[in-house]
Design an enzyme around this catalytic site. Structure first.
Site, PDB file in Angstrom:
ATOM      1  N   HIS A  53      -1.369  -3.389  -5.339  1.00 19.21           N
ATOM      2  CA  HIS A  53      -1.472  -4.790  -5.849  1.00 19.21           C
ATOM      3  C   HIS A  53      -0.890  -5.563  -4.478  1.00 19.21           C
ATOM      4  O   HIS A  53       0.583  -5.263  -4.177  1.00 19.21           O
ATOM      5  CB  HIS A  53      -0.606  -5.156  -6.785  1.00 19.21           C
ATOM      6  CG  HIS A  53      -1.418  -4.392  -8.354  1.00 19.21           C
ATOM      7  ND1 HIS A  53      -2.196  -5.097  -8.803  1.00 19.21           N
ATOM      8  CD2 HIS A  53      -1.275  -3.251  -8.887  1.00 19.21           C
ATOM      9  CE1 HIS A  53      -2.718  -4.389 -10.069  1.00 19.21           C
ATOM     10  NE2 HIS A  53      -1.906  -3.008  -9.795  1.00 19.21           N
ATOM     11  N   LEU A  54      -1.482  -6.117  -3.765  1.00 19.13           N
ATOM     12  CA  LEU A  54      -1.048  -6.919  -2.636  1.00 19.13           C
ATOM     13  C   LEU A  54      -0.688  -8.211  -2.592  1.00 19.13           C
ATOM     14  O   LEU A  54       0.023  -8.814  -1.944  1.00 19.13           O
ATOM     15  CB  LEU A  54      -1.934  -6.521  -1.302  1.00 19.13           C
ATOM     16  CG  LEU A  54      -2.403  -5.271  -0.916  1.00 19.13           C
ATOM     17  CD1 LEU A  54      -3.082  -5.375   0.344  1.00 19.13           C
ATOM     18  CD2 LEU A  54      -1.140  -4.673  -0.560  1.00 19.13           C
ATOM     19  N   ARG A  55      -0.911  -8.608  -3.943  1.00 15.47           N
ATOM     20  CA  ARG A  55      -0.584  -9.980  -4.570  1.00 15.47           C
ATOM     21  C   ARG A  55      -1.148 -11.283  -3.857  1.00 15.47           C
ATOM     22  O   ARG A  55      -0.916 -12.339  -4.357  1.00 15.47           O
ATOM     23  CB  ARG A  55       1.005 -10.205  -4.824  1.00 15.47           C
ATOM     24  CG  ARG A  55       1.471  -8.921  -5.548  1.00 15.47           C
ATOM     25  CD  ARG A  55       1.200  -8.969  -6.980  1.00 15.47           C
ATOM     26  NE  ARG A  55       2.022  -7.902  -7.274  1.00 15.47           N
ATOM     27  CZ  ARG A  55       1.503  -7.358  -8.643  1.00 15.47           C
ATOM     28  NH1 ARG A  55       0.522  -7.612  -9.229  1.00 15.47           N
ATOM     29  NH2 ARG A  55       2.344  -6.640  -9.235  1.00 15.47           N
TER      30      ARG A  55
ATOM     31  N   ASP B  81      -8.262  -4.274 -13.336  1.00 16.28           N
ATOM     32  CA  ASP B  81      -7.030  -3.788 -13.361  1.00 16.28           C
ATOM     33  C   ASP B  81      -5.828  -4.831 -13.934  1.00 16.28           C
ATOM     34  O   ASP B  81      -5.690  -6.011 -13.404  1.00 16.28           O
ATOM     35  CB  ASP B  81      -6.432  -3.153 -12.255  1.00 16.28           C
ATOM     36  CG  ASP B  81      -5.460  -2.301 -12.535  1.00 16.28           C
ATOM     37  OD1 ASP B  81      -5.206  -1.402 -13.400  1.00 16.28           O
ATOM     38  OD2 ASP B  81      -4.234  -2.613 -11.862  1.00 16.28           O
TER      39      ASP B  81
ATOM     40  N   ASN C 174       3.069  -0.312 -16.886  1.00 19.19           N
ATOM     41  CA  ASN C 174       1.754  -0.461 -17.507  1.00 19.19           C
ATOM     42  C   ASN C 174       0.833   0.689 -17.141  1.00 19.19           C
ATOM     43  O   ASN C 174       0.141   0.428 -16.007  1.00 19.19           O
ATOM     44  CB  ASN C 174       1.102  -1.491 -17.818  1.00 19.19           C
ATOM     45  CG  ASN C 174       0.120  -1.828 -18.908  1.00 19.19           C
ATOM     46  OD1 ASN C 174      -0.143  -0.546 -19.857  1.00 19.19           O
ATOM     47  ND2 ASN C 174      -0.749  -2.839 -19.091  1.00 19.19           N
TER      48      ASN C 174
ATOM     49  N   ASP D 166      -0.496   2.635  -7.533  1.00 21.57           N
ATOM     50  CA  ASP D 166      -0.439   1.603  -8.391  1.00 21.57           C
ATOM     51  C   ASP D 166       0.945   0.529  -7.987  1.00 21.57           C
ATOM     52  O   ASP D 166       1.479   0.194  -8.879  1.00 21.57           O
ATOM     53  CB  ASP D 166      -0.333   1.707  -9.849  1.00 21.57           C
ATOM     54  CG  ASP D 166      -0.426   0.373 -10.720  1.00 21.57           C
ATOM     55  OD1 ASP D 166      -0.982  -0.451 -10.235  1.00 21.57           O
ATOM     56  OD2 ASP D 166      -0.478   0.817 -11.952  1.00 21.57           O
TER      57      ASP D 166
ATOM     58  N   HIS E 151       7.534  -6.834  -7.544  1.00 21.52           N
ATOM     59  CA  HIS E 151       7.583  -7.988  -8.359  1.00 21.52           C
ATOM     60  C   HIS E 151       8.880  -8.350  -7.755  1.00 21.52           C
ATOM     61  O   HIS E 151       9.456  -7.764  -7.327  1.00 21.52           O
ATOM     62  CB  HIS E 151       7.757  -7.445 -10.039  1.00 21.52           C
ATOM     63  CG  HIS E 151       6.464  -7.283 -10.730  1.00 21.52           C
ATOM     64  ND1 HIS E 151       5.518  -8.238 -10.935  1.00 21.52           N
ATOM     65  CD2 HIS E 151       6.059  -6.243 -11.277  1.00 21.52           C
ATOM     66  CE1 HIS E 151       4.545  -7.631 -11.650  1.00 21.52           C
ATOM     67  NE2 HIS E 151       4.947  -6.417 -11.856  1.00 21.52           N
TER      68      HIS E 151
ATOM     69  N   GLY F  61       5.717  -2.672 -13.562  1.00 21.16           N
ATOM     70  CA  GLY F  61       5.218  -2.103 -12.339  1.00 21.16           C
ATOM     71  C   GLY F  61       6.321  -1.840 -11.587  1.00 21.16           C
ATOM     72  O   GLY F  61       7.686  -2.086 -11.801  1.00 21.16           O
TER      73      GLY F  61
HETATM   74  O1  DOR Z   1       2.445  -1.599 -14.285  1.00 24.36           O
HETATM   75  C1  DOR Z   1       1.332  -2.349 -13.822  1.00 24.36           C
HETATM   76  N1  DOR Z   1       1.754  -3.217 -12.820  1.00 24.36           N
HETATM   77  N2  DOR Z   1       0.334  -1.855 -14.572  1.00 24.36           N
HETATM   78  C2  DOR Z   1      -0.825  -2.703 -14.283  1.00 24.36           C
HETATM   79  O2  DOR Z   1      -1.959  -2.316 -14.846  1.00 24.36           O
HETATM   80  C3  DOR Z   1      -0.671  -3.913 -13.418  1.00 24.36           C
HETATM   81  C4  DOR Z   1       0.328  -3.986 -12.478  1.00 24.36           C
HETATM   82  C5  DOR Z   1       0.619  -5.031 -11.915  1.00 24.36           C
HETATM   83  O3  DOR Z   1      -0.199  -5.934 -11.607  1.00 24.36           O
HETATM   84  O4  DOR Z   1       1.833  -5.442 -11.888  1.00 24.36           O
END
Ligand code: DOR
Length: 430
Positions: A63-65, A153, A279, A306, A310, A325
């Site tokens: 996830h590069l956000r 996802d 997750n 993954d 955050h 995450g």
């Molecule tokens: O832990 C997770 N973070 N699982 C996910 O499926 C999404 C991800 C996120 O986008 O932060």
């Protein structure tokens, strides 16, 4: 472009089972030669003796956000973290804001990756519009714009008819559907794995069945459609079993597992550290053992981080409200080396296959090989280097790691992308 000679390393290339001490010559951004001894007087010589030289790591799930969540990460900072972690190519999930569900979004991520990225960036397009699960996104035009796979996802595709259609359309492009397997009704208000620990801690549980029922459905749909189903972040022993059966049957099903699901259990949640909230949730020892065994046998095809950065505000909050995450790029390789390679569970060749060659194969990406003529995407690993994980020092904006203060042995010490040194001794070059 400069010639570089990586001299005297243990060269491991899982794409052809090559494992020998020797030299790697890079010329014009590609691998020019791999041999026991190469003389190239006009090349810059880098001594890599006692280190492993391997194809750069490839992460098919991060996830590069960007766009929209730049407080958490940007393509620039995320790819710096990737380079620091030994990765040379990453696939970016579309759960951005707005969701990357259209060709303009694919162009945006691709172009930003080329302009500001420190490693190769490949965009994943959303399966459904806004990842809302109601209507298919513009899959064909996203492929034209550079999408390498499709995924919602972060959310499951709850509607089975939509999932069936997505799998059917994906056949036209011969690209995988990456499935986030989660039955939201079974998850309910759950915060962690449902079991002894959730009872002791007084946190609401997420049963294994929340993942398993959806894996079962999607394998059935993969059988019906003959499409390529890729199961993201498998976390349960029974999930591995179902994928094993699907493969035995010859279905086009692949799967990944994260470093955290391979190295942590729900015991880690006992401090109520929200950095353990992820997750799917961290499961039990029996699941971890099945995941390791599944990876060893190739039932699970690869390791994927993954990487889910955050902000502090997203995490320093009551467990129930904390974001899911783990910031994973900068600890993935050391975790795998420390816990799975040094323990003798995996050979370096096996682990590098799962972190580079195999991900390239299943996603049909360049890289994952040191064959002559291939892009000079390379990682150099010092198996003896010991360092303590320090989230504050991450290149990623996401400092959210459950491994804070853990000492790990085996770190990447150099990353080259297209023959250019992007990281040396842990320092990423701007
Ligand atoms: O832990 C997770 N973070 N699982 C996910 O499926 C999404 C991800 C996120 O986008 O932060």
């Amino acid at each position: 472009m400069n010639k570089i000679l990586l001299k005297g390393g243990r060269v491991i290339d899982p794409s052809r089972g090559y494992d020998m001490v020797g030299d790697v010559l890079i010329d014009g951004g590609v691998i020019a030669a791999v041999a026991e001894s190469i003389a190239a007087e006009d090349a810059e010589v880098i001594d890599v003796s006692k280190k492993i030289v391997a194809p750069g790591l490839i992460d098919i799930h991060c996830h590069l956000r960007e766009p929209g969540f730049e407080r958490k990460e940007t393509i620039a900072t995320g790819t710096m973290a990737a380079a620091a972690g030994g990765f040379t190519s990453v696939m970016a999930m579309p759960n951005t804001n707005p969701v990357a569900d259209n060709p303009a979004a694919m162009h945006y991520v691709k172009n930003k990756g080329e302009q500001e990225g420190h490693v190769h960036v490949y965009p994943i397009g959303a399966i459904t519009k806004g990842s809302q699960g109601k209507e298919l996104a513009e899959m064909a035009s996203m492929v034209e714009a550079g999408a390498v796979a499709f995924s919602d996802d972060g959310r499951p595709v709850e509607n089975s008819r939509i999932m069936r259609l997505a799998l059917e359309y994906s056949l036209i492009f011969d690209l995988p559907i990456i499935a986030h397997e989660e039955d939201l009704d079974l998850v309910d208000e759950g915060d962690m794995h449902e079991g002894y620990m959730s009872t002791v801690l007084g946190l609401r549980g997420i049963p294994r069945a929340a993942e398993e029922t959806m894996i079962a459905r999607d394998i059935i749909l993969a059988r019906q459609t003959k499409a390529h189903l890729h199961v993201a972040h498998v976390s349960t022993a029974n999930g591995v079993e179902m994928i094993r059966k699907a493969k035995r049957e010859g279905l086009n099903v692949t799967a990944e597992v994260t470093p955290h699901h391979l190295t942590l259990t729900d015991e880690a949640v006992k401090t109520y550290d929200t950095n353990t909230k992820v997750n799917p949730p961290l499961r039990e020892q029996s699941d971890v053992e099945a995941l390791i065994q599944g990876l060893k046998e190739g039932i699970i095809d690869c390791v994927a981080t993954d990487h889910a950065p955050h902000t502090i505000e997203d995490k320093v909050i009551e467990f129930h409200f904390a974001a899911n995450g783990i910031s994973g790029f900068e600890t993935a390789l050391p975790l795998m080396w420390h816990y799975l390679v040094h323990s003798g569970k995996f050979t370096p060749m096996e682990m590098l296959r799962m972190m580079s060659t195999r991900p390239a194969e299943i996603m049909k990406l360049p890289g994952g090989t040191l064959q002559e003529g291939a892009p000079a995407d390379i990682v150099v690993i010092d198996e003896t280097l010991e360092k303590t994980v320090d989230g504050k020092s991450f290149y990623s904006k996401g400092k959210n790691t459950p491994y804070e203060g853990v000492s790990l042995k085996g770190w990447p010490v150099m990353t080259l992308v297209d023959g250019i040194v992007k990281m040396e001794n842990g320092v990423v070059k701007e």
